[in-house]
Design a protein around this motif. Structure first.
Motif, PDB file in Angstrom:
ATOM      1  N   LYS A 112      25.574  13.230   2.047  1.00 22.64           N
ATOM      2  CA  LYS A 112      24.427  13.045   2.932  1.00 22.64           C
ATOM      3  C   LYS A 112      23.571  14.307   3.008  1.00 22.64           C
ATOM      4  O   LYS A 112      22.346  14.255   2.949  1.00 22.64           O
ATOM      5  CB  LYS A 112      24.905  12.662   4.335  1.00 22.64           C
ATOM      6  CG  LYS A 112      25.470  11.266   4.463  1.00 22.64           C
ATOM      7  CD  LYS A 112      25.908  11.024   5.902  1.00 22.64           C
ATOM      8  CE  LYS A 112      26.555   9.664   6.060  1.00 22.64           C
ATOM      9  NZ  LYS A 112      27.018   9.440   7.450  1.00 22.64           N
ATOM     10  N   ALA A 116      19.705  14.410   1.622  1.00 16.57           N
ATOM     11  CA  ALA A 116      18.697  14.486   2.673  1.00 16.57           C
ATOM     12  C   ALA A 116      17.907  15.786   2.647  1.00 16.57           C
ATOM     13  O   ALA A 116      16.723  15.804   2.929  1.00 16.57           O
ATOM     14  CB  ALA A 116      19.359  14.306   4.039  1.00 16.57           C
ATOM     15  N   ASP A 166      19.107   0.401   0.463  1.00 18.74           N
ATOM     16  CA  ASP A 166      19.353   0.696   1.869  1.00 18.74           C
ATOM     17  C   ASP A 166      20.084   2.021   2.043  1.00 18.74           C
ATOM     18  O   ASP A 166      19.947   2.689   3.066  1.00 18.74           O
ATOM     19  CB  ASP A 166      20.121  -0.446   2.542  1.00 18.74           C
ATOM     20  CG  ASP A 166      21.424  -0.784   1.848  1.00 18.74           C
ATOM     21  OD1 ASP A 166      21.704  -0.258   0.763  1.00 18.74           O
ATOM     22  OD2 ASP A 166      22.177  -1.624   2.408  1.00 18.74           O
ATOM     23  N   TRP A 168      19.481   4.846   0.617  1.00 21.43           N
ATOM     24  CA  TRP A 168      18.513   5.939   0.750  1.00 21.43           C
ATOM     25  C   TRP A 168      17.996   6.041   2.183  1.00 21.43           C
ATOM     26  O   TRP A 168      17.842   7.133   2.722  1.00 21.43           O
ATOM     27  CB  TRP A 168      17.348   5.728  -0.209  1.00 21.43           C
ATOM     28  CG  TRP A 168      17.607   6.264  -1.580  1.00 21.43           C
ATOM     29  CD1 TRP A 168      18.120   5.588  -2.646  1.00 21.43           C
ATOM     30  CD2 TRP A 168      17.397   7.601  -2.034  1.00 21.43           C
ATOM     31  NE1 TRP A 168      18.235   6.416  -3.741  1.00 21.43           N
ATOM     32  CE2 TRP A 168      17.795   7.659  -3.396  1.00 21.43           C
ATOM     33  CE3 TRP A 168      16.903   8.753  -1.427  1.00 21.43           C
ATOM     34  CZ2 TRP A 168      17.709   8.836  -4.151  1.00 21.43           C
ATOM     35  CZ3 TRP A 168      16.818   9.922  -2.185  1.00 21.43           C
ATOM     36  CH2 TRP A 168      17.222   9.960  -3.520  1.00 21.43           C
ATOM     37  N   HIS A 169      17.734   4.896   2.805  1.00 16.68           N
ATOM     38  CA  HIS A 169      17.239   4.909   4.183  1.00 16.68           C
ATOM     39  C   HIS A 169      18.292   5.467   5.124  1.00 16.68           C
ATOM     40  O   HIS A 169      17.985   6.258   6.025  1.00 16.68           O
ATOM     41  CB  HIS A 169      16.839   3.492   4.600  1.00 16.68           C
ATOM     42  CG  HIS A 169      15.656   2.955   3.862  1.00 16.68           C
ATOM     43  ND1 HIS A 169      14.372   3.410   4.065  1.00 16.68           N
ATOM     44  CD2 HIS A 169      15.559   1.999   2.902  1.00 16.68           C
ATOM     45  CE1 HIS A 169      13.538   2.769   3.285  1.00 16.68           C
ATOM     46  NE2 HIS A 169      14.235   1.895   2.558  1.00 16.68           N
ATOM     47  N   HIS A 170      19.543   5.080   4.935  1.00 18.73           N
ATOM     48  CA  HIS A 170      20.620   5.585   5.791  1.00 18.73           C
ATOM     49  C   HIS A 170      20.836   7.079   5.586  1.00 18.73           C
ATOM     50  O   HIS A 170      21.007   7.836   6.535  1.00 18.73           O
ATOM     51  CB  HIS A 170      21.918   4.835   5.490  1.00 18.73           C
ATOM     52  CG  HIS A 170      21.939   3.430   5.992  1.00 18.73           C
ATOM     53  ND1 HIS A 170      21.785   3.097   7.323  1.00 18.73           N
ATOM     54  CD2 HIS A 170      22.080   2.255   5.331  1.00 18.73           C
ATOM     55  CE1 HIS A 170      21.840   1.787   7.470  1.00 18.73           C
ATOM     56  NE2 HIS A 170      22.007   1.251   6.275  1.00 18.73           N
ATOM     57  N   THR A 172      18.831   9.406   4.595  1.00 20.26           N
ATOM     58  CA  THR A 172      17.741  10.308   4.971  1.00 20.26           C
ATOM     59  C   THR A 172      17.225  10.092   6.389  1.00 20.26           C
ATOM     60  O   THR A 172      16.300  10.779   6.821  1.00 20.26           O
ATOM     61  CB  THR A 172      16.564  10.128   3.987  1.00 20.26           C
ATOM     62  OG1 THR A 172      16.086   8.769   4.056  1.00 20.26           O
ATOM     63  CG2 THR A 172      16.995  10.430   2.559  1.00 20.26           C
ATOM     64  N   ALA A 173      17.820   9.167   7.131  1.00 21.29           N
ATOM     65  CA  ALA A 173      17.311   8.800   8.460  1.00 21.29           C
ATOM     66  C   ALA A 173      17.211  10.001   9.404  1.00 21.29           C
ATOM     67  O   ALA A 173      16.232  10.144  10.136  1.00 21.29           O
ATOM     68  CB  ALA A 173      18.188   7.719   9.085  1.00 21.29           C
ATOM     69  N   SER A 174      18.212  10.866   9.379  1.00 18.93           N
ATOM     70  CA  SER A 174      18.223  12.007  10.303  1.00 18.93           C
ATOM     71  C   SER A 174      17.388  13.178   9.812  1.00 18.93           C
ATOM     72  O   SER A 174      17.234  14.181  10.519  1.00 18.93           O
ATOM     73  CB  SER A 174      19.664  12.480  10.525  1.00 18.93           C
ATOM     74  OG  SER A 174      20.215  12.979   9.317  1.00 18.93           O
ATOM     75  N   LYS A 175      16.830  13.062   8.613  1.00 19.39           N
ATOM     76  CA  LYS A 175      16.051  14.167   8.030  1.00 19.39           C
ATOM     77  C   LYS A 175      14.597  13.773   7.790  1.00 19.39           C
ATOM     78  O   LYS A 175      13.893  14.414   7.022  1.00 19.39           O
ATOM     79  CB  LYS A 175      16.681  14.599   6.708  1.00 19.39           C
ATOM     80  CG  LYS A 175      18.127  15.040   6.819  1.00 19.39           C
ATOM     81  CD  LYS A 175      18.261  16.388   7.484  1.00 19.39           C
ATOM     82  CE  LYS A 175      19.727  16.848   7.466  1.00 19.39           C
ATOM     83  NZ  LYS A 175      19.882  18.193   8.023  1.00 19.39           N
ATOM     84  N   GLY A 177      13.627  10.455   6.891  1.00 17.53           N
ATOM     85  CA  GLY A 177      13.499   9.251   6.085  1.00 17.53           C
ATOM     86  C   GLY A 177      13.024   9.532   4.670  1.00 17.53           C
ATOM     87  O   GLY A 177      12.905  10.675   4.233  1.00 17.53           O
ATOM     88  N   SER A 180      10.183  11.954   3.973  1.00 15.15           N
ATOM     89  CA  SER A 180      10.348  13.370   4.292  1.00 15.15           C
ATOM     90  C   SER A 180       9.912  14.250   3.126  1.00 15.15           C
ATOM     91  O   SER A 180       9.842  13.809   1.972  1.00 15.15           O
ATOM     92  CB  SER A 180      11.802  13.673   4.639  1.00 15.15           C
ATOM     93  OG  SER A 180      12.623  13.550   3.485  1.00 15.15           O
TER      94      SER A 180
END
Length: 230
Positions: A112, A116, A166, A168-170, A172-175, A177, A180
């Motif tokens: 992750k 990210a 999906d 990729w979305h998970h 990078t969600a905290s960074k 998306g 970014s």
């Protein structure tokens, strides 16, 4: 025809499953690591839309008993017939599936962070996947391609690049998306300057698993929009 797709209930594995189901495969085994609800949904979607028979098998493929369960299913439900094995599992452990073992948890945390932010600190992800994918994987493809060619069995590898799923979305969600700066920097730095689509990966997989590719073996084929040229 009869096929196995490891990690076949979501992401690129499910894209491959849809294409196989659309191109002559009447029986499929899809493996998954932890998400039973998603596995059952994938099974229902394929059966309802394509009229194929789907079996789902749970397990972490680093464990021998999980591999045994797959081939027990082949023996029981396929009559020991098998036309294709697509080994896709493991690409987003801890993101699209739950990391249950200690090694998997370490790999997930490392994976992750690397995707990210672009930051690389350790080899936890590499070490984990080396337990799933044989060391020197491309050389192994060439070795088995030669060994099995007299039996008419082809062995090929697909090397995907930045293909949107999906996961990729998970990841990078905290960074920020997929929009970014870190992710867009990777994408804009690639030759085609875009994400690939799951169907593009699925089309190539289905072709290599079809009679049309019966004289193709020992190939490691990039499906990456030219990323391998850099």
């Amino acid at each position: 025809m009869f096929g196995i797709i490891t990690g076949g209930t979501r992401g690129l594995g499910f894209d491959a499953a849809k294409e196989l189901a659309s191109n002559g495969y009447s029986h499929l085994i899809l493996t998954y690591n932890a998400n039973t609800e998603r596995a059952e949904q994938a099974k229902k979607t394929l059966e309802d839309k394509h009229g194929v028979q789907v079996f789902v098998v749970k397990g972490d493929l680093v464990k021998p008993e999980a591999v045994d369960a797959i081939f027990d299913c082949v023996e029981k439900n396929f009559g020991n017939k098998l036309n294709a094995l697509v080994h896709n599992a493991g690409a987003a452990i801890g993101v699209s599936s739950v990391a249950e073992t200690e090694a998997a948890k370490k790999a997930a945390a490392s994976y992750k962070e690397t995707i990210a932010s672009g930051k690389f600190d350790d080899f936890a992800t590499y070490d984990y996947f080396q337990e799933i994918y044989p060391k020197c994987f491309i050389r192994m493809v060439r070795y088995y391609a030669q060994a099995l060619a007299p039996r008419g069995i082809t062995v090929n590898a697909i090397i995907p690049g930045y293909i949107l799923s999906d996961a990729w979305h998970h990841m990078t969600a905290s960074k920020g998306g997929i929009e970014s700066e870190a992710v867009q920097g990777m994408i804009q730095g690639s030759p085609m300057k875009r994400f690939g689509e799951g169907r593009e990966f699925g089309h190539v997989t289905a072709f290599l698993c079809s009679p049309k590719a019966s004289f193709i073996t020992g190939v490691s084929l990039p499906v990456d929009g030219g990323l391998h040229l850099q």
